[in-house]
Scaffold this motif. Sequence first.
Motif, short mmCIF file in Angstrom:
data_model
loop_
_atom_site.label_atom_id
_atom_site.label_comp_id
_atom_site.label_asym_id
_atom_site.label_seq_id
_atom_site.Cartn_x
_atom_site.Cartn_y
_atom_site.Cartn_z
N ILE A 1 2.22 5.30 -0.48
CA ILE A 1 0.68 5.01 -0.69
C ILE A 1 0.75 4.71 -2.21
N GLU A 2 0.97 5.58 -3.08
CA GLU A 2 0.95 5.74 -4.58
C GLU A 2 1.86 4.78 -5.42
N GLU A 3 3.10 4.61 -4.76
CA GLU A 3 4.17 3.59 -5.74
C GLU A 3 4.50 2.25 -5.13
N TYR A 4 4.93 2.65 -3.68
CA TYR A 4 5.18 1.18 -3.11
C TYR A 4 4.12 0.41 -2.81
N ALA A 5 2.96 0.93 -2.41
CA ALA A 5 1.82 -0.02 -2.13
C ALA A 5 1.30 -0.83 -3.52
N THR A 6 1.41 -0.09 -4.61
CA THR A 6 0.79 -0.51 -5.88
C THR A 6 1.72 -1.26 -6.36
N ARG A 7 3.18 -1.19 -6.18
CA ARG A 7 4.28 -2.21 -6.69
C ARG A 7 4.37 -3.55 -6.08
N PHE A 8 4.29 -3.40 -4.54
CA PHE A 8 4.85 -4.44 -3.98
C PHE A 8 3.52 -5.18 -3.04
N LEU A 9 2.47 -4.67 -3.25
CA LEU A 9 1.19 -5.38 -2.56
C LEU A 9 0.01 -5.51 -3.52
N LYS A 10 -0.48 -6.81 -3.56
CA LYS A 10 -1.64 -6.97 -4.45
C LYS A 10 -2.83 -6.48 -4.54
N GLU A 11 -3.29 -6.37 -3.55
CA GLU A 11 -4.55 -5.35 -3.09
C GLU A 11 -4.43 -4.72 -1.95
N PRO A 12 -3.61 -3.39 -2.16
CA PRO A 12 -3.42 -2.62 -0.81
C PRO A 12 -4.49 -1.80 -0.46
N VAL A 13 -4.62 -1.51 0.93
CA VAL A 13 -5.61 -0.80 1.50
C VAL A 13 -5.03 0.07 2.54
N VAL A 14 -5.42 1.21 2.93
CA VAL A 14 -4.54 2.11 3.86
C VAL A 14 -5.57 2.06 5.04
N LEU A 15 -4.99 1.39 6.14
CA LEU A 15 -5.87 1.26 7.39
C LEU A 15 -5.53 2.52 8.34
N TRP A 16 -4.34 3.02 8.27
CA TRP A 16 -4.06 4.31 9.03
C TRP A 16 -2.85 5.12 8.28
N MET A 17 -3.06 6.44 8.67
CA MET A 17 -2.09 7.25 8.32
C MET A 17 -2.21 8.31 8.91
N SER A 18 -1.08 8.92 9.61
CA SER A 18 -0.92 10.07 9.97
C SER A 18 0.24 11.07 9.52
N GLU A 19 0.23 12.26 10.22
CA GLU A 19 1.47 13.07 9.67
C GLU A 19 1.95 13.81 10.94
N SER A 20 3.11 14.67 10.81
CA SER A 20 3.81 15.19 11.86
C SER A 20 2.78 15.75 12.68
N GLY A 21 2.76 15.96 14.04
CA GLY A 21 1.98 16.80 14.91
C GLY A 21 0.69 15.88 15.34
N LYS A 22 1.23 14.31 14.91
CA LYS A 22 0.10 13.44 15.35
C LYS A 22 -1.42 13.51 14.75
N LYS A 23 -1.52 14.33 13.67
CA LYS A 23 -2.51 14.65 12.92
C LYS A 23 -3.20 13.33 12.09
N VAL A 24 -4.28 12.58 12.41
CA VAL A 24 -4.73 11.49 11.60
C VAL A 24 -5.33 11.92 10.33
N VAL A 25 -4.58 11.27 9.20
CA VAL A 25 -5.00 11.69 7.92
C VAL A 25 -6.20 10.43 7.56
N GLN A 26 -5.86 9.29 7.90
CA GLN A 26 -6.64 8.29 7.35
C GLN A 26 -6.89 7.19 8.36
N GLN A 27 -8.00 6.62 8.87
CA GLN A 27 -8.37 5.84 9.93
C GLN A 27 -9.40 5.12 9.49
N ASP A 28 -9.18 3.90 8.88
CA ASP A 28 -10.27 3.13 8.47
C ASP A 28 -10.98 2.14 9.56
N ASP A 29 -11.78 2.67 10.40
CA ASP A 29 -12.63 1.75 11.21
C ASP A 29 -13.17 0.82 10.83
N THR A 30 -13.81 1.10 9.52
CA THR A 30 -14.78 -0.05 9.13
C THR A 30 -13.95 -1.25 8.85
#
Length: 354
Positions: free
Chosen positions: A212-241
């Motif tokens: 999120i902090e390094e790859y996205a800012t280096r390789f994408l022009k205007e990055p947005v996190v649409l979805w992010m989860s962690e082990s255990g299927k816990k949803v960290v981020q879901q941008d429904d809007t």
Amino acid sequence: MTLPAVPPLSLIAERLPIIFPEGTPHRGYVVREMSAKTIYVMFYVGAVVGAGQYIRPSQVTDMSDDQAAMLSDEERDAWTKRSLSAKKELPLKPWYKANSRESIRDETVRLGLIPLGAVTERTDVTTTSGSPRYAMAEDFLALFDTELSQDEVDGRIEKWRKAHLTQAALTRTHLVREGRSRSKDAVVVTFPNGETRTMKAGKSSIIAKAVIEEYATRFLKEPVVLWMSESGKKVVQQDDTLARQLKLHIDPSKALPDIILVDLGEQVDGSELLVVFVEVVASDGPVHEHRKKALTEIAIQAGFELTSLRFLTAFEDRSDSVFKKAVSELAWDTAAWFVSEPDNIILLEGVADE
């Protein structure tokens, strides 16, 4: 010739992972037992730059535990002469089989120790010659002094690293060590829009944070996190809007990737968004062919255009055994990225069917 004191093999094996920390190029070759034994034989025969003595790989394979314990100068000199003789007698229990010579020469020495400045190779003998050709650098030999205190050892190793590891290698090892040191703490991820999310401690979270902090800012022009989860299927981020604005349907019940990034500043064919499906690999789960096919089906069902999709597998470091295990499984037309080398990316480009 005065022979150098031979440190215990256990001490050499103990210090090598400290001298060559995680992130060191070809680290696996220089911290393994074969490397420790190669260095031991260099000590044993006095193969140090400037001393006029060198070793060849066959001397490492021919060494044995019994011979290694004979440490008088006379015993060492006699063995050195015998080990280079065409009429030598092999020990009953040599350290390695004769066909291990190539691994010692090509991996341990030429790919590992020489580029790092620990060992040098003679240039006054032909490549086809069987003459001994490898010797330790003096400053590398000094790292195995048994009389040093721990503080003195640490100081010498730090000085040696600064002198011999490139800036890129030093940065890489620093990033790996930094990530490891934080792996026991909760991980706070800062999104491109400035918002933060907290993930549980662990290597996966450290890699996800870097994506999120390094790859996205280096390789994408205007990055947005649409979805992010962690082990255990816990949803960290879901941008429904954003999903609704893009007319996409993200179904959490599906086997979604760890992260979905959208580049709002990138257009493909003048209209489509660039969408990156990311799998974070701390131990297993790269984007292999089967996984790529499954993610593609999920993407199409969600409303993504096939031509706008990109697939990325994120690892901690390319010298890590996790990457080495997974690299042969990575799907074509995907990419691999490493926390320890954030400015670089590996593209696996397939050949399109005619």
